[in-house]
Design an enzyme around this catalytic site. Structure first.
Site, short mmCIF file in Angstrom:
data_model
loop_
_atom_site.label_atom_id
_atom_site.label_comp_id
_atom_site.label_asym_id
_atom_site.label_seq_id
_atom_site.Cartn_x
_atom_site.Cartn_y
_atom_site.Cartn_z
N GLY A 11 0.63 -1.17 -0.26
CA GLY A 11 0.19 0.21 0.15
C GLY A 11 0.53 1.13 -0.12
O GLY A 11 0.57 2.23 0.49
N ARG A 66 -14.87 -15.13 -10.60
CA ARG A 66 -14.84 -14.43 -10.55
C ARG A 66 -16.00 -13.40 -10.55
O ARG A 66 -15.54 -11.78 -10.16
CB ARG A 66 -13.79 -14.55 -12.38
CG ARG A 66 -12.21 -13.03 -11.81
CD ARG A 66 -11.82 -13.72 -13.06
NE ARG A 66 -10.57 -14.39 -12.93
CZ ARG A 66 -9.85 -14.30 -12.74
NH1 ARG A 66 -9.56 -12.91 -11.58
NH2 ARG A 66 -8.01 -15.33 -12.34
N MET A 91 -4.19 -7.23 -7.24
CA MET A 91 -3.13 -8.49 -8.18
C MET A 91 -4.35 -9.36 -8.65
O MET A 91 -4.15 -10.32 -8.88
CB MET A 91 -2.02 -9.18 -7.77
CG MET A 91 -0.81 -8.51 -6.85
SD MET A 91 -1.05 -6.85 -8.79
CE MET A 91 0.05 -8.59 -10.02
N ILE A 93 -6.98 -9.99 -11.38
CA ILE A 93 -7.95 -9.17 -12.56
C ILE A 93 -9.27 -9.38 -12.02
O ILE A 93 -10.44 -10.58 -12.30
CB ILE A 93 -7.35 -9.98 -13.91
CG1 ILE A 93 -5.96 -10.90 -14.25
CG2 ILE A 93 -7.88 -9.91 -15.59
CD1 ILE A 93 -4.89 -9.94 -14.95
N HIS A 110 0.55 0.97 -13.21
CA HIS A 110 2.01 -0.67 -13.29
C HIS A 110 3.34 0.71 -13.74
O HIS A 110 3.80 1.68 -14.26
CB HIS A 110 1.18 -0.34 -15.40
CG HIS A 110 1.96 -1.75 -15.44
ND1 HIS A 110 1.84 -3.05 -15.43
CD2 HIS A 110 3.17 -1.98 -16.58
CE1 HIS A 110 2.39 -4.10 -15.47
NE2 HIS A 110 3.46 -2.98 -16.17
N VAL A 145 -5.96 -6.22 -20.10
CA VAL A 145 -4.94 -6.49 -19.16
C VAL A 145 -3.71 -5.46 -19.73
O VAL A 145 -3.05 -5.26 -20.41
CB VAL A 145 -4.29 -7.21 -18.46
CG1 VAL A 145 -2.99 -6.81 -17.52
CG2 VAL A 145 -5.27 -7.97 -17.52
N ASP A 146 -3.67 -3.95 -19.03
CA ASP A 146 -2.44 -3.24 -18.88
C ASP A 146 -2.88 -2.98 -20.43
O ASP A 146 -1.32 -2.47 -20.59
CB ASP A 146 -1.30 -3.61 -18.90
CG ASP A 146 -1.32 -4.23 -17.83
OD1 ASP A 146 -0.23 -5.56 -17.24
OD2 ASP A 146 -1.84 -3.87 -16.99
N LYS A 172 8.70 2.99 -7.80
CA LYS A 172 7.81 2.95 -6.52
C LYS A 172 7.96 4.70 -5.84
O LYS A 172 6.87 5.60 -6.09
CB LYS A 172 8.00 2.28 -5.44
CG LYS A 172 7.17 0.80 -5.53
CD LYS A 172 6.96 0.49 -4.05
CE LYS A 172 6.75 -0.97 -4.27
NZ LYS A 172 5.53 -1.51 -2.89
N GLU A 175 5.87 6.09 -9.24
CA GLU A 175 4.27 5.95 -9.09
C GLU A 175 4.10 7.30 -7.70
O GLU A 175 2.93 7.65 -8.20
CB GLU A 175 4.11 4.58 -8.59
CG GLU A 175 4.90 3.79 -9.49
CD GLU A 175 4.83 2.73 -8.81
OE1 GLU A 175 4.40 1.96 -7.79
OE2 GLU A 175 4.59 1.35 -9.34
N1 LIG Z 1 -9.32 -6.59 -17.08
C1 LIG Z 1 -8.53 -5.95 -16.09
N2 LIG Z 1 -8.12 -6.69 -14.84
C2 LIG Z 1 -7.09 -6.03 -14.67
C3 LIG Z 1 -7.03 -6.29 -12.68
C4 LIG Z 1 -5.32 -5.51 -12.08
C5 LIG Z 1 -4.25 -5.03 -13.01
C6 LIG Z 1 -3.58 -4.65 -11.84
N3 LIG Z 1 -2.16 -5.17 -12.58
C7 LIG Z 1 -2.19 -6.77 -13.01
C8 LIG Z 1 -2.00 -7.17 -13.82
C9 LIG Z 1 -1.27 -8.26 -14.35
C10 LIG Z 1 -2.01 -9.39 -13.33
C11 LIG Z 1 -1.57 -10.93 -13.30
O1 LIG Z 1 -1.69 -11.24 -14.85
N4 LIG Z 1 -2.43 -10.95 -12.22
C12 LIG Z 1 -1.64 -12.70 -12.15
C13 LIG Z 1 -3.56 -13.34 -12.31
C14 LIG Z 1 -3.96 -13.32 -11.37
C15 LIG Z 1 -5.86 -14.09 -11.37
O2 LIG Z 1 -6.09 -15.07 -12.25
O3 LIG Z 1 -6.43 -12.95 -11.45
C16 LIG Z 1 -2.19 -8.27 -12.04
C17 LIG Z 1 -2.55 -7.56 -11.80
C18 LIG Z 1 -5.41 -4.32 -14.53
C19 LIG Z 1 -6.54 -5.50 -14.93
C20 LIG Z 1 -6.41 -4.53 -16.21
O4 LIG Z 1 -5.60 -3.76 -16.61
N5 LIG Z 1 -7.45 -5.09 -16.95
N1 LIG Z 2 0.69 -2.64 -9.60
C1 LIG Z 2 1.99 -2.39 -9.10
O1 LIG Z 2 2.37 -2.93 -7.87
C2 LIG Z 2 2.36 -2.20 -6.89
C3 LIG Z 2 2.65 -2.01 -5.90
O2 LIG Z 2 2.96 -1.11 -4.55
P1 LIG Z 2 2.08 -0.61 -3.79
O3 LIG Z 2 1.82 0.19 -3.78
O4 LIG Z 2 1.61 -2.03 -2.59
O5 LIG Z 2 3.43 -0.76 -2.23
C4 LIG Z 2 3.55 -1.64 -7.63
O6 LIG Z 2 4.11 -1.08 -7.97
C5 LIG Z 2 2.31 -0.83 -8.79
O7 LIG Z 2 3.41 -0.50 -9.62
#
Ligand SMILES: Nc1nc2ccc(CNc3ccc(C(=O)NCCCC(=O)O)cc3)cc2c(=O)[nH]1
Ligand SMILES: N[C@@H]1O[C@H](COP(=O)(O)O)[C@@H](O)[C@H]1O
Length: 202
Positions: A11, A66, A91, A93, A110, A145-146, A172, A175
């Site tokens: 956080g 989900r 973390m 999706i 990101h 994603v992303d 960070k 960020e």
């Molecule tokens: N639909 C959508 N949702 C998201 C949720 C979180 C994040 C944060 N960045 C993330 C980017 C990738 C992952 C990822 O691949 N985690 C492993 C699989 C976990 C799972 O099964 O859930 C998680 C967060 C970004 C997105 C996004 O761009 N689009």
């Molecule tokens: N998505 C990534 O997860 C990390 C979270 O860090 P924190 O905000 O929990 O310290 C950050 O590096 C962010 O880019």
């Protein structure tokens, strides 16, 4: 604007958003009213409690799929009258249904200069690619994603001695500047997500 921050861990980004929104001289135009974590007892929850912000733990393991997990989060977000959601180290999706419902009001940070190095371990991808500059990206969240429209980016140099940890720490710091800046742009109406999913500067 009423803001919720979704976390899964430390956080530090949440802390930078708390510091910015609770400082009246920064005029972010946003108040964090709820912090949701999908993991219990993470440091981010303590940061929210210390700041007097309501917290909820909604464990994805408690739901069969989900969509049900996302719907449980959506219920709490609606109850709190949330208008903008910030993902900060969240973390899981999110389902397309949830993203569609919140499109244009859902942003994420990101740890790389998108569209480079999508997905997890972005810092490791940058080191392995041998790039000399990386950074962070605050973007609108799309089902893919992303891949959403970009609001703010900050760059950092990659040093020859860098490890995943030293680079992560430097990113960070970037960020913690970029996220409050992006939230202010969105909360004060300086930026919108156009119907073509492209960024629209007002
Ligand atoms: N639909 C959508 N949702 C998201 C949720 C979180 C994040 C944060 N960045 C993330 C980017 C990738 C992952 C990822 O691949 N985690 C492993 C699989 C976990 C799972 O099964 O859930 C998680 C967060 C970004 C997105 C996004 O761009 N689009
Ligand atoms: N998505 C990534 O997860 C990390 C979270 O860090 P924190 O905000 O929990 O310290 C950050 O590096 C962010 O880019």
């Amino acid at each position: 604007k009423r803001v919720a921050v979704l976390i899964s861990g430390t956080g530090s980004n949440l802390q930078s958003l708390i510091n910015a929104t609770q400082d009246p001289t920064r005029h972010v135009g946003a108040e964090i009213v709820l912090v949701i974590s999908n993991i219990p007892n993470v440091e981010g929850l303590k940061r929210a409690e210390r700041a007097g912000i309501s917290t909820k733990v909604i464990r994805h393991k408690d739901y069969n799929n989900r969509i049900d997990f996302d719907m449980a989060m959506d219920k709490e977000l609606a109850k709190a009258g949330v208008e903008i959601i910030c993902l900060a180290g969240f973390m899981r999706i999110l389902s397309a249904e949830f993203v569609e419902k919140w499109r244009g009001r859902l942003i994420n940070v990101h740890p790389a200069l998108l569209p480079l190095f999508k997905g997890v371990h972005a810092q490791r991808q940058a080191l392995e690619a041998g790039v000399r500059v990386s950074g962070c990206t605050v973007h609108f969240v799309e089902p893919d994603v992303d891949a959403g429209a970009i609001l703010v980016q900050e760059t950092v140099p990659i040093e020859i001695y860098d490890t995943e940890d030293t680079l992560t720490e430097r990113i960070k710091t970037a960020e913690h500047k970029a996220y409050p800046k992006a939230l202010k742009l969105l909360a004060t109406g300086k930026v919108r997500l156009g119907s073509d999913k492209k960024i629209f500067w007002c």
